[in-house]
Design a protein around this motif. Structure first.
Motif, PDB file in Angstrom:
ATOM      1  N   MET A  21     -41.096  -5.356  -9.585  1.00 29.78           N
ATOM      2  CA  MET A  21     -41.281  -5.282  -8.139  1.00 29.78           C
ATOM      3  C   MET A  21     -42.771  -5.328  -7.836  1.00 29.78           C
ATOM      4  SD  MET A  21     -38.574  -2.417  -6.881  1.00 29.78           S
ATOM      5  CE  MET A  21     -39.734  -1.160  -7.338  1.00 29.78           C
ATOM      6  N   PRO A  22     -43.139  -5.856  -6.676  1.00 30.86           N
ATOM      7  CA  PRO A  22     -44.560  -5.846  -6.314  1.00 30.86           C
ATOM      8  C   PRO A  22     -45.017  -4.404  -6.111  1.00 30.86           C
ATOM      9  CG  PRO A  22     -43.196  -6.522  -4.456  1.00 30.86           C
ATOM     10  CD  PRO A  22     -42.285  -6.413  -5.650  1.00 30.86           C
ATOM     11  N   GLY A  23     -46.308  -4.192  -6.265  1.00 35.51           N
ATOM     12  CA  GLY A  23     -46.853  -2.865  -6.026  1.00 35.51           C
ATOM     13  C   GLY A  23     -46.656  -2.466  -4.576  1.00 35.51           C
ATOM     14  N   PRO A  24     -46.752  -1.185  -4.288  1.00 35.88           N
ATOM     15  CA  PRO A  24     -46.537  -0.738  -2.911  1.00 35.88           C
ATOM     16  C   PRO A  24     -47.604  -1.272  -1.960  1.00 35.88           C
ATOM     17  CG  PRO A  24     -47.309   1.086  -4.280  1.00 35.88           C
ATOM     18  CD  PRO A  24     -47.089  -0.083  -5.186  1.00 35.88           C
ATOM     19  N   ARG A  25     -47.165  -1.629  -0.753  1.00 36.02           N
ATOM     20  CA  ARG A  25     -48.075  -2.032   0.318  1.00 36.02           C
ATOM     21  C   ARG A  25     -48.205  -0.830   1.249  1.00 36.02           C
ATOM     22  NH1 ARG A  25     -44.469  -6.579   1.342  1.00 36.02           N
ATOM     23  NH2 ARG A  25     -44.501  -7.634  -0.645  1.00 36.02           N
ATOM     24  N   LEU A  26     -49.216  -0.032   0.976  1.00 35.68           N
ATOM     25  CA  LEU A  26     -49.376   1.239   1.682  1.00 35.68           C
ATOM     26  C   LEU A  26     -49.880   1.036   3.099  1.00 35.68           C
ATOM     27  CD1 LEU A  26     -51.102   3.286  -1.174  1.00 35.68           C
ATOM     28  CD2 LEU A  26     -48.663   3.155  -0.634  1.00 35.68           C
ATOM     29  N   LYS A  27     -49.261   1.800   4.003  1.00 35.12           N
ATOM     30  CA  LYS A  27     -49.767   1.877   5.367  1.00 35.12           C
ATOM     31  C   LYS A  27     -49.457   3.272   5.892  1.00 35.12           C
ATOM     32  CE  LYS A  27     -45.782  -0.473   7.403  1.00 35.12           C
ATOM     33  NZ  LYS A  27     -45.372  -1.625   8.188  1.00 35.12           N
ATOM     34  N   LEU A  32     -40.800  10.224   8.479  1.00 34.82           N
ATOM     35  CA  LEU A  32     -39.478  10.573   9.028  1.00 34.82           C
ATOM     36  C   LEU A  32     -38.812   9.384   9.705  1.00 34.82           C
ATOM     37  CD1 LEU A  32     -39.919  14.195  10.372  1.00 34.82           C
ATOM     38  CD2 LEU A  32     -38.643  13.428   8.386  1.00 34.82           C
ATOM     39  N   ASP A  33     -39.599   8.433  10.210  1.00 32.23           N
ATOM     40  CA  ASP A  33     -39.008   7.215  10.780  1.00 32.23           C
ATOM     41  C   ASP A  33     -38.219   6.470   9.704  1.00 32.23           C
ATOM     42  OD1 ASP A  33     -40.022   7.505  13.389  1.00 32.23           O
ATOM     43  OD2 ASP A  33     -41.905   6.496  12.851  1.00 32.23           O
ATOM     44  N   THR A  34     -38.823   6.319   8.535  1.00 32.00           N
ATOM     45  CA  THR A  34     -38.179   5.610   7.422  1.00 32.00           C
ATOM     46  C   THR A  34     -36.976   6.387   6.914  1.00 32.00           C
ATOM     47  OG1 THR A  34     -40.277   4.596   6.789  1.00 32.00           O
ATOM     48  CG2 THR A  34     -38.550   4.689   5.097  1.00 32.00           C
ATOM     49  N   VAL A  35     -37.121   7.695   6.769  1.00 37.80           N
ATOM     50  CA  VAL A  35     -36.022   8.512   6.256  1.00 37.80           C
ATOM     51  C   VAL A  35     -34.844   8.464   7.234  1.00 37.80           C
ATOM     52  CG1 VAL A  35     -35.306  10.842   5.579  1.00 37.80           C
ATOM     53  CG2 VAL A  35     -37.578  10.014   4.952  1.00 37.80           C
ATOM     54  N   GLU A  76     -47.254  12.359   8.933  1.00 35.11           N
ATOM     55  CA  GLU A  76     -48.026  11.157   8.605  1.00 35.11           C
ATOM     56  C   GLU A  76     -48.253  11.074   7.104  1.00 35.11           C
ATOM     57  OE1 GLU A  76     -50.186   8.838  10.715  1.00 35.11           O
ATOM     58  OE2 GLU A  76     -48.530   9.201  12.102  1.00 35.11           O
ATOM     59  N   LEU A  77     -48.152   9.843   6.604  1.00 37.00           N
ATOM     60  CA  LEU A  77     -48.297   9.624   5.168  1.00 37.00           C
ATOM     61  C   LEU A  77     -48.685   8.176   4.937  1.00 37.00           C
ATOM     62  CD1 LEU A  77     -47.640  11.016   2.375  1.00 37.00           C
ATOM     63  CD2 LEU A  77     -45.390   9.998   2.569  1.00 37.00           C
ATOM     64  N   ARG A  78     -49.443   7.899   3.880  1.00 36.69           N
ATOM     65  CA  ARG A  78     -49.696   6.511   3.455  1.00 36.69           C
ATOM     66  C   ARG A  78     -48.639   6.168   2.420  1.00 36.69           C
ATOM     67  NH1 ARG A  78     -53.358   3.175   4.479  1.00 36.69           N
ATOM     68  NH2 ARG A  78     -53.662   2.313   2.398  1.00 36.69           N
ATOM     69  N   TYR A  79     -47.788   5.213   2.759  1.00 35.33           N
ATOM     70  CA  TYR A  79     -46.674   4.849   1.882  1.00 35.33           C
ATOM     71  C   TYR A  79     -46.187   3.452   2.217  1.00 35.33           C
ATOM     72  CZ  TYR A  79     -43.403   5.654   5.749  1.00 35.33           C
ATOM     73  OH  TYR A  79     -42.725   5.573   6.942  1.00 35.33           O
ATOM     74  N   ASP A  80     -45.338   2.902   1.355  1.00 34.09           N
ATOM     75  CA  ASP A  80     -44.712   1.615   1.600  1.00 34.09           C
ATOM     76  C   ASP A  80     -43.313   1.899   2.142  1.00 34.09           C
ATOM     77  OD1 ASP A  80     -43.092  -0.730   1.296  1.00 34.09           O
ATOM     78  OD2 ASP A  80     -44.457  -1.489  -0.236  1.00 34.09           O
ATOM     79  N   PRO A  81     -43.083   1.703   3.445  1.00 28.84           N
ATOM     80  CA  PRO A  81     -41.790   2.044   4.046  1.00 28.84           C
ATOM     81  C   PRO A  81     -40.597   1.339   3.379  1.00 28.84           C
ATOM     82  CG  PRO A  81     -43.391   1.581   5.753  1.00 28.84           C
ATOM     83  CD  PRO A  81     -44.030   1.219   4.453  1.00 28.84           C
ATOM     84  N   ARG A  86     -35.891   1.909  -0.032  1.00 28.76           N
ATOM     85  CA  ARG A  86     -35.079   1.444  -1.165  1.00 28.76           C
ATOM     86  C   ARG A  86     -34.765   2.602  -2.117  1.00 28.76           C
ATOM     87  NH1 ARG A  86     -38.052  -3.023  -3.701  1.00 28.76           N
ATOM     88  NH2 ARG A  86     -37.243  -4.181  -1.937  1.00 28.76           N
ATOM     89  N   ALA A  87     -35.769   3.426  -2.403  1.00 27.73           N
ATOM     90  CA  ALA A  87     -35.565   4.572  -3.302  1.00 27.73           C
ATOM     91  C   ALA A  87     -34.579   5.563  -2.693  1.00 27.73           C
ATOM     92  CB  ALA A  87     -36.899   5.259  -3.594  1.00 27.73           C
ATOM     93  N   LEU A  88     -34.773   5.885  -1.415  1.00 27.46           N
ATOM     94  CA  LEU A  88     -33.863   6.830  -0.746  1.00 27.46           C
ATOM     95  C   LEU A  88     -32.448   6.264  -0.648  1.00 27.46           C
ATOM     96  CD1 LEU A  88     -36.085   8.254   2.108  1.00 27.46           C
ATOM     97  CD2 LEU A  88     -35.216   9.451   0.098  1.00 27.46           C
ATOM     98  N   PHE A  89     -32.338   4.975  -0.360  1.00 26.25           N
ATOM     99  CA  PHE A  89     -31.017   4.351  -0.278  1.00 26.25           C
ATOM    100  C   PHE A  89     -30.274   4.533  -1.589  1.00 26.25           C
ATOM    101  CE2 PHE A  89     -27.965   0.975  -0.726  1.00 26.25           C
ATOM    102  CZ  PHE A  89     -27.327   0.968   0.508  1.00 26.25           C
TER     103      PHE A  89
END
Length: 189
Positions: A21-27, A32-35, A76-81, A86-89
């Motif tokens: 998989m490509p590396g994470p594209r952090l933003k 909580l929006d993603t979760v 707030e967090l820097r993460y790849d949504p 995908r991991a949570l799913f």
């Protein structure tokens, strides 16, 4: 047969390393929006297992249910949504499967909280009251190609672990007493 099996495993290992998989594209964003969006994807699952989201409320020192719609607390967090989703799913899907078919295990809870300690972290736990994972199996579930499911490939939790590690986080599994499993992700805040 053993030689063929080893050859096939080696070919698959090489395929996986090529198709990484490509590396994470952090933003920066509200995790909580993603979760919540990921949890909402399980609202009408075929197994009829309820999946809910809870967030730790510092003011009352309890976990509060988060509505499917409406305002969210901001974490707030820097993460790849896409990767975190995908991991949570994968984790939620496993929890729903473990809970299906059990009359008294018809719910999965996803809990989000901030933790303070040596470093501040966001902890996301997927909690089920399903069959549980025996301790002997818990030691192996993050190994490639190990699966307890008949149709499992043994790569789902490996992918989750890779995503979490690429975010600088930790992933672990524990028992949910009296029955079930808790998968927890801690991401640096």
């Amino acid at each position: 047969i053993v030689q063929s099996s080893d050859t096939i495993r080696q070919l698959v290992d090489e395929f996986v390393s090529v198709a990484r998989m490509p590396g994470p594209r952090l933003k920066t964003g509200n995790i909580l929006d993603t979760v919540r969006l990921t949890v909402a994807g399980f609202s009408d699952n075929l197994e009829q297992v309820g999946v809910s989201l809870e967030c730790f409320d510092v003011g009352s020192a309890t976990f509060q249910s988060v509505a499917a719609h409406g305002p969210l607390p901001v974490i707030e967090l820097r993460y790849d949504p896409e990767q975190i989703s995908r991991a949570l799913f994968n984790l939620i899907s496993n929890a729903v499967s473990a809970s299906s078919g059990l009359e008294d295990a018809k719910s999965v809870v996803v809990r989000v909280q901030t933790t303070q300690g040596v470093r501040a972290e966001i902890e996301i736990s997927v909690i089920d009251t399903g069959h549980g994972v025996p301790e002997a199996v818990r030691e192996r579930i993050f190994e490639p190609y190990f699966s307890t499911k008949r149709t499992g490939t043994g790569l789902g939790l490996v992918i989750v672990q890779q995503i979490v590690h690429e975010h600088g986080g930790r992933l672990w599994v524990s028992a949910n007493e009296p029955r079930g499993t808790i998968f927890s992700i801690a991401l640096p805040a």
